[in-house]
Design a protein around this motif. Sequence first.
Motif, mmCIF file in Angstrom:
data_model
loop_
_atom_site.group_PDB
_atom_site.id
_atom_site.type_symbol
_atom_site.label_atom_id
_atom_site.label_comp_id
_atom_site.label_asym_id
_atom_site.label_seq_id
_atom_site.Cartn_x
_atom_site.Cartn_y
_atom_site.Cartn_z
ATOM 1 N N CYS A 1 0.868 -1.171 0.000
ATOM 2 C CA CYS A 1 0.000 0.000 0.000
ATOM 3 C C CYS A 1 0.908 1.225 0.000
ATOM 4 O O CYS A 1 1.744 1.377 0.897
ATOM 5 N N VAL A 2 0.760 2.056 -1.034
ATOM 6 C CA VAL A 2 1.592 3.250 -1.156
ATOM 7 C C VAL A 2 0.687 4.477 -1.129
ATOM 8 O O VAL A 2 -0.327 4.520 -1.814
ATOM 9 N N THR A 3 1.077 5.464 -0.327
ATOM 10 C CA THR A 3 0.408 6.757 -0.328
ATOM 11 C C THR A 3 1.434 7.826 -0.654
ATOM 12 O O THR A 3 2.609 7.699 -0.303
ATOM 13 N N PHE B 1 -0.299 -7.892 -4.725
ATOM 14 C CA PHE B 1 -1.414 -6.959 -4.810
ATOM 15 C C PHE B 1 -0.916 -5.601 -4.352
ATOM 16 O O PHE B 1 -0.343 -5.484 -3.269
ATOM 17 N N ASN B 2 -1.139 -4.580 -5.181
ATOM 18 C CA ASN B 2 -0.632 -3.238 -4.916
ATOM 19 C C ASN B 2 -1.784 -2.249 -4.817
ATOM 20 O O ASN B 2 -2.392 -1.890 -5.832
ATOM 21 N N ASP B 3 -2.092 -1.839 -3.599
ATOM 22 C CA ASP B 3 -3.100 -0.815 -3.378
ATOM 23 C C ASP B 3 -2.385 0.526 -3.470
ATOM 24 O O ASP B 3 -1.851 1.035 -2.494
ATOM 25 N N HIS C 1 -1.373 -7.291 -9.251
ATOM 26 C CA HIS C 1 -2.688 -6.650 -9.290
ATOM 27 C C HIS C 1 -2.550 -5.251 -8.732
ATOM 28 O O HIS C 1 -1.895 -5.052 -7.702
ATOM 29 N N PHE C 2 -3.190 -4.288 -9.374
ATOM 30 C CA PHE C 2 -3.051 -2.885 -8.991
ATOM 31 C C PHE C 2 -4.401 -2.204 -8.849
ATOM 32 O O PHE C 2 -5.300 -2.426 -9.663
ATOM 33 N N LEU C 3 -4.498 -1.363 -7.835
ATOM 34 C CA LEU C 3 -5.588 -0.413 -7.691
ATOM 35 C C LEU C 3 -4.940 0.958 -7.803
ATOM 36 O O LEU C 3 -4.085 1.320 -6.982
ATOM 37 N N LEU C 4 -5.306 1.710 -8.844
ATOM 38 C CA LEU C 4 -4.639 2.974 -9.164
ATOM 39 C C LEU C 4 -5.655 4.089 -9.380
ATOM 40 O O LEU C 4 -6.805 3.817 -9.762
ATOM 41 N N SER D 1 -11.908 -0.824 -9.925
ATOM 42 C CA SER D 1 -12.505 -0.286 -8.703
ATOM 43 C C SER D 1 -11.941 -1.004 -7.485
ATOM 44 O O SER D 1 -11.389 -2.103 -7.587
ATOM 45 N N ARG D 2 -12.111 -0.384 -6.319
ATOM 46 C CA ARG D 2 -11.679 -1.008 -5.065
ATOM 47 C C ARG D 2 -12.411 -2.321 -4.846
ATOM 48 O O ARG D 2 -11.816 -3.300 -4.407
#
Length: 142
Positions: A32-34, A62-64, A94-97, A121-122
Amino acid sequence: MVSLPARPLQTHWCNEGTVNIWCPAPALMVTCVTGVLVEAGAAAIEEVMLRRVAEEGRVLVFNDWEAMTDYEHVTRTRLTEAAVSVLHAIEGGHFLLQSRVVIFGVQIANTAIRKLTVHPSRAVFQRALEDALRQRAPEGTG
């Protein structure tokens, strides 16, 4: 909603952003990157990914990165090269971007890796992660 341990396996933070990394099941890694992904954060992701491959022979990541706003150029190069070096063991990424800059960077990386999926989507991302956790759960717990 996927429940990850409250305390990540590893955390990297700086003024520009934060990276959290979990390994919630065999051969599974979640990041998880912010904010901005800086080189030290990418190094932390690379180190955990390569360790998982060395210990388990494979990894699904998995990359949020929905809250990731940008990245240092060296981070995309570093993570792409690391993934290509163990491509045989990468089950997928897998990416959520959300950021257009980050989406573009992942698309560029996928020209070399060809195993990356960007979820729309999330909810779809969470469902894929839940499925992966269920498939990797020890017998009798899933």
